[in-house]
Motif scaffolding. Sequence first.
Motif, short mmCIF file in Angstrom:
data_model
loop_
_atom_site.label_atom_id
_atom_site.label_comp_id
_atom_site.label_asym_id
_atom_site.label_seq_id
_atom_site.Cartn_x
_atom_site.Cartn_y
_atom_site.Cartn_z
N LEU A 1 0.83 -1.21 0.00
CA LEU A 1 0.00 0.00 0.00
C LEU A 1 0.86 1.26 0.00
O LEU A 1 0.39 2.34 0.37
N THR B 1 -7.70 0.52 -1.07
CA THR B 1 -6.90 -0.57 -0.50
C THR B 1 -7.16 -1.88 -1.23
O THR B 1 -6.23 -2.59 -1.63
N SER C 1 -3.90 3.37 0.45
CA SER C 1 -5.16 3.19 1.17
C SER C 1 -6.11 4.33 0.81
O SER C 1 -7.30 4.28 1.11
#
Length: 311
Positions: free
Chosen positions: A203, A251, A209
């Motif tokens: 991520l 995400t 995210s």
Amino acid sequence: MNRRPYGNTGKSVSEIGFGAWQLGKSQDWEAMSETTAIELVHEALERGMNFFDTAPNYGLGTSEERLGKALAGKRSSAVLNTKFGHAADGRTNYSADQIIRSVEGSLHRLQTDYVDSVLIHNPPFDMLDGKYGHYEELEKLKAAGKILTYGVSVDSVPEMLEVINHTKIGVMEVMFNIFYQETAEAFKLAQENNIALIIKVPLDSGWLSGKYNSQSTFSGVRSRWSPDIIRKRSALLERIRFITNEETTMTMAALRFILAYPEVTTVIPGVRNSTQLAENIAASDGAMPQEQVKKLQELWEQEIRGLELGW
């Protein structure tokens, strides 16, 4: 939860794994209680997640300790990966003669008599080809039944090639995400050598995210980003909003992009709470459309590859 073969170990692992750095005390992150940490691990197991990635230095040994407590009586349900090089006392020591001692310490903290894999944790390039005896020491641990396989954690294609071309490792942890796609160039070669691929920083340290923007400020381990890098990352984030929709969060999409590569074994996003855990796991419930995968690959090649974004 979908599973994929874990290299040559004969085991299979959840394609979404549990990055356990945040389980440790507040060395690098906001503090998490031991009770919360243990509950998160139990919930992960209940939801079908069986791969756990840790290291001696995560929380100065606390990540391993809490995993050990959480997995007491449940060890057979988990596949454990830990590391060597960054010690639980905060020191860095890559000397080959310290490997066995380091792994023994990890086994004690994890309350187990074996771990499924051990990785040399981002060592200097000069050590990757094995000329200093690191892999011989790991072979001793394998022969003793204390590890099933071993490998390295690295960040770049030259590092990947150095290890693949000079050693017989069984697993490799590499950095790869939408904003850092370089390492995909060596994925097929790793697969041809039956090397399990663990994807770290999936991520982009939280950027993928979708929760940060150009006005975000950071402390702790994330304070490394300059205002210029923050602006660049924020602008890129807006460019890839097309991968989200009402059912798919940023995400989930970021993890699905990685899972679109069949060479990948498992992805290890960090977990701080039950909501994050559920969102990570939901990525395994669907696939990214191939046209989106292609768009992201083209964006990387045409615009992102030359940018200085750090990690």
